[in-house]
Motif scaffolding. Structure first.
Motif, mmCIF file in Angstrom:
data_model
loop_
_atom_site.group_PDB
_atom_site.id
_atom_site.type_symbol
_atom_site.label_atom_id
_atom_site.label_comp_id
_atom_site.label_asym_id
_atom_site.label_seq_id
_atom_site.Cartn_x
_atom_site.Cartn_y
_atom_site.Cartn_z
ATOM 1 N N VAL A 1 62.526 -25.880 -22.841
ATOM 2 C CA VAL A 1 61.527 -26.508 -23.696
ATOM 3 C C VAL A 1 60.287 -25.635 -23.831
ATOM 4 O O VAL A 1 59.706 -25.509 -24.907
ATOM 5 N N GLU A 2 59.882 -25.004 -22.747
ATOM 6 C CA GLU A 2 58.632 -24.250 -22.757
ATOM 7 C C GLU A 2 58.735 -22.903 -23.458
ATOM 8 O O GLU A 2 57.724 -22.269 -23.738
ATOM 9 N N LEU A 3 59.940 -22.430 -23.739
ATOM 10 C CA LEU A 3 60.085 -21.156 -24.442
ATOM 11 C C LEU A 3 59.683 -21.310 -25.906
ATOM 12 O O LEU A 3 59.839 -22.365 -26.493
ATOM 13 N N ASN A 4 59.169 -20.228 -26.498
ATOM 14 C CA ASN A 4 58.931 -20.274 -27.944
ATOM 15 C C ASN A 4 60.257 -20.081 -28.676
ATOM 16 O O ASN A 4 61.295 -19.821 -28.069
ATOM 17 N N ALA A 5 60.217 -20.194 -29.988
ATOM 18 C CA ALA A 5 61.456 -20.188 -30.775
ATOM 19 C C ALA A 5 62.246 -18.909 -30.583
ATOM 20 O O ALA A 5 63.479 -18.936 -30.450
ATOM 21 N N ARG A 6 61.570 -17.779 -30.571
ATOM 22 C CA ARG A 6 62.268 -16.493 -30.468
ATOM 23 C C ARG A 6 62.958 -16.348 -29.110
ATOM 24 O O ARG A 6 64.113 -15.907 -29.021
ATOM 25 N N ASN A 7 62.271 -16.751 -28.059
ATOM 26 C CA ASN A 7 62.861 -16.623 -26.725
ATOM 27 C C ASN A 7 63.972 -17.639 -26.479
ATOM 28 O O ASN A 7 64.876 -17.382 -25.682
ATOM 29 N N ARG A 8 63.916 -18.762 -27.174
ATOM 30 C CA ARG A 8 65.027 -19.713 -27.083
ATOM 31 C C ARG A 8 66.302 -19.094 -27.648
ATOM 32 O O ARG A 8 67.393 -19.251 -27.085
ATOM 33 N N VAL A 9 66.165 -18.381 -28.765
ATOM 34 C CA VAL A 9 67.331 -17.726 -29.362
ATOM 35 C C VAL A 9 67.872 -16.656 -28.421
ATOM 36 O O VAL A 9 69.088 -16.552 -28.194
ATOM 37 N N LYS A 10 66.984 -15.855 -27.858
ATOM 38 C CA LYS A 10 67.411 -14.805 -26.926
ATOM 39 C C LYS A 10 68.128 -15.403 -25.720
ATOM 40 O O LYS A 10 69.088 -14.821 -25.206
ATOM 41 N N ALA A 11 67.661 -16.564 -25.270
ATOM 42 C CA ALA A 11 68.270 -17.199 -24.101
ATOM 43 C C ALA A 11 69.685 -17.680 -24.387
ATOM 44 O O ALA A 11 70.531 -17.718 -23.489
ATOM 45 N N ILE A 12 69.967 -18.035 -25.642
ATOM 46 C CA ILE A 12 71.282 -18.563 -25.993
ATOM 47 C C ILE A 12 72.294 -17.451 -26.253
ATOM 48 O O ILE A 12 73.461 -17.543 -25.854
ATOM 49 N N LEU A 13 71.865 -16.399 -26.932
ATOM 50 C CA LEU A 13 72.782 -15.311 -27.266
ATOM 51 C C LEU A 13 73.145 -14.488 -26.033
ATOM 52 O O LEU A 13 72.379 -14.411 -25.065
ATOM 53 N N ASP A 14 74.342 -13.886 -26.071
ATOM 54 C CA ASP A 14 74.754 -13.011 -24.972
ATOM 55 C C ASP A 14 73.715 -11.914 -24.778
ATOM 56 O O ASP A 14 73.116 -11.413 -25.759
ATOM 57 N N LYS A 15 73.498 -11.550 -23.550
ATOM 58 C CA LYS A 15 72.473 -10.557 -23.218
ATOM 59 C C LYS A 15 72.700 -9.254 -23.980
ATOM 60 O O LYS A 15 73.803 -8.723 -24.049
ATOM 61 N N GLY A 16 71.621 -8.771 -24.583
ATOM 62 C CA GLY A 16 71.676 -7.499 -25.294
ATOM 63 C C GLY A 16 72.205 -7.554 -26.703
ATOM 64 O O GLY A 16 72.328 -6.515 -27.360
ATOM 65 N N THR A 17 72.510 -8.772 -27.228
ATOM 66 C CA THR A 17 73.080 -8.865 -28.580
ATOM 67 C C THR A 17 72.098 -9.405 -29.617
ATOM 68 O O THR A 17 72.416 -9.459 -30.803
#
Length: 564
Positions: A9-25
């Motif tokens: 919840v506390e992540l901003n929109a961009r970091n939420r996307v990064k958290a969901i996608l496979d690392k480095g993609t």
């Protein structure tokens, strides 16, 4: 030992996307460096944002191609305007193209949004219709996963988009509803819903309640790894529990509820669990009983349904949604209109609003036509006669999932259109907010009477003024700069979504010549729709759209250039 969880919840929109996608993609497309910000905010004294509050990224989920879209609730309350809406709709449309070309692309949408951005009004309304259309098209190939983490929640037209998803993941902190508590209090009074009563609000529309009453697939902790794991599981197991297509299930459940007795969140949970355990014992579609025709309230929707249906039999089983099958110039047509019902058991839907029963009933009538014509090469046309003042603003409506009822109507119309039914919307009166999304905005072609009382907008003037903290005079002044904020149908026509604007019609008491003129326009629209693609792309190809929605067109062009 891990002492603190990683809050999603506390992540901003961009970091939420990064958290969901496979690392480095993670690869953002049409991002802030493209500087494609809303052209409509600065003229109103509002500082725009270079990504317009929506992040779109390509990458992989569990090793498979994916697109993840995240709405930034910290910018304009996650409101959807022309640019942000085009980013979401355009990305989903490209994902559909991938599927059609044999590339399975996994879509995820993170909802942190208050719905349409009122400063851009009808731009947002059109965008949300296109988002809904893309979700329905995409679901045919791959689950569309929605995540509602918290903070803002998911409201307005975007709650309907969430209701169209194949699967929804939600935290306890999240909320989902068509009308926010503050809006209900403004429209219906504090007696209807006290927006300051947090326990009541979360008990009505919060994550735990929505999960317990079947509107959400997974209730999860606010933890990055847990949410990511839930997304992976849905795609691996190909979960697709699309509530918006389960018309008989929800119609019979809603029909079984006794509204003469107090309905608390706890009672609703109990009724839902009882229903799920014994649903085979319930009769289908036992909503309202037919009323005496002498009790019918006058409305343009009713007037035009009777005029166009002529001598055809009219289905009045649910008195607030009329349906008739007739012949128009050799074309089979099903006409559907939402009309006032002074005895509607949902008292907040007695003046022609689209409420719980209206949404599910529209869906039923449309799907009946789809099923009846399944084996027919030529599908009948479906004409939505639009005269809807708004969706219903009420406690019962939100508790029982008004967003899901409206999603069912959208799903049905979009499904019919994709199956080859020409879907035409005829605007004869008001076409406001979630009601217009549910009943009219999924049409292949929209035609309207050129009349001073045909209005298109996302909210009443009084409510829009309160929410934007402006006077009505200030709102009306803003329409001179932003036609999408205006209410009149001629301003709406400048956005390019209308197929035809019909002049010289007496909208309230049409004579035979008026009816013939409208019939001729409808027939031409039906025939045009039959020979055109079944999506909503025509709304962006007209000469008016090239001027009135140039930002929507540009965003889609940039998305396509950066997609692969």
């Amino acid at each position: 030992m891990k002492l603190l969880k990683d809050s999603f919840v506390e992540l901003n929109a961009r970091n939420r996307v990064k958290a969901i996608l496979d690392k480095g993609t993670f690869r953002e497309i049409v991002g802030p460096f493209d500087r494609l910000e809303s052209p409509h905010l600065a003229p109103q004294g509002i500082v725009p944002q270079s990504d317009d509050g929506v992040i779109v990224a390509r990458g992989k989920i569990d090793g498979e191609p994916a697109v993840v879209i995240s709405i930034e609730g910290n910018f304009q309350g996650g409101g959807i305007g022309e640019v942000s809406g085009a980013k979401i709709a355009g990305a989903l449309e490209l994902a559909v193209r991938d599927q059609e070309n044999g590339t399975r692309t996994r879509p995820v949408i993170i909802f942190d949004t208050g719905g349409v951005r009122l400063q851009e009004a009808n731009y947002g309304l059109l965008s949300i219709a296109e988002i809904g259309a893309a979700i329905v098209a995409l679901r045919q190939y791959v689950p569309v996963v929605g995540v509602i983490p918290g903070k803002i929640g998911c409201f307005g037209g975007m709650s309907i988009a969430a209701g169209l998803c194949s699967a929804l993941i939600m935290t306890r902190e999240g909320r989902i509803g068509l009308n926010g508590p503050e809006v209900i209090e403004q429209e219906a009074g504090i007696e209807e819903l006290d927006s300051s009563d947090r326990r009541l609000v979360w008990g009505t529309i919060g994550g735990e309640q929505r999960f317990a009453t079947g509107f959400v697939n997974e209730l999860v902790e606010d933890d990055i790894s847990v949410i990511k794991g839930a997304i992976h599981r849905i795609f691996r197991e190909n979960i697709s529990n699309t509530r918006s297509s389960q018309v008989d299930v929800y119609s019979s459940f809603i029909g079984s509820i006794d509204l003469s007795q107090p309905l608390t969140p706890k009672k609703f949970r109990e009724l839902w669990q009882q229903y799920i355990a014994r649903k085979d014992e319930y009769s289908l579609f036992s909503m309202q009983v037919e009323t005496d025709k002498d009790d019918e309230a006058t409305s343009r929707g009713r007037t035009w349904l009777y005029a166009l249906a002529r001598a055809a039999e009219i289905n009045r089983k649910v008195p607030s949604v009329l349906c008739a099958d007739a012949i128009l110039g050799g074309e089979e047509v099903r006409y559907i209109a939402v009309v006032p019902n002074r005895k509607n058991r949902f008292y907040r839907a007695r003046h022609g609003e689209v409420g719980i029963e209206e949404g599910w009933t529209i869906a039923k009538y449309v799907r009946e036509a789809v099923e009846a014509d399944r084996k027919n090469k030529k599908k009948r046309a479906i004409v939505a006669i639009v005269d809807v003042p708004s969706q219903a603003y009420g406690y019962h409506e939100e508790l029982l999932g008004l967003h899901q009822a409206c999603a069912a109507a959208i799903d049905a119309y979009a499904t019919a259109r994709l199956a080859g039914h020409p879907v035409i919307a005829l605007l004869v009166g008001n076409a406001i907010s979630g009601a217009f999304l549910a009943h009219g905005l999924q049409a292949n072609r929209i035609v309207a009477l050129n009349d001073d009382h045909v209005h298109v907008h996302v909210m009443s003037k009084k409510s829009a003024a309160r929410i934007t903290r402006r006077t009505i005079e200030e709102l009306e002044e803003a329409t001179k700069k932003i036609p999408a904020m205006a209410y009149d149908v001629r301003s709406f026509a400048t956005l390019g979504a209308l197929h035809a604007l019909i002049d010289g019609i007496n909208a309230d008491t049409p004579i035979e010549e008026d009816i013939d003129n409208v019939c001729n326009t409808l027939l031409e629209a039906i025939q045009t729709a039959r020979s055109a693609p079944r999506d909503l792309h025509s709304r962006l190809t007209s000469d008016q759209a090239k001027k009135g929605r140039d930002a929507s067109i540009l965003i889609r062009k940039k998305l396509a250039e950066q997609w692969n």
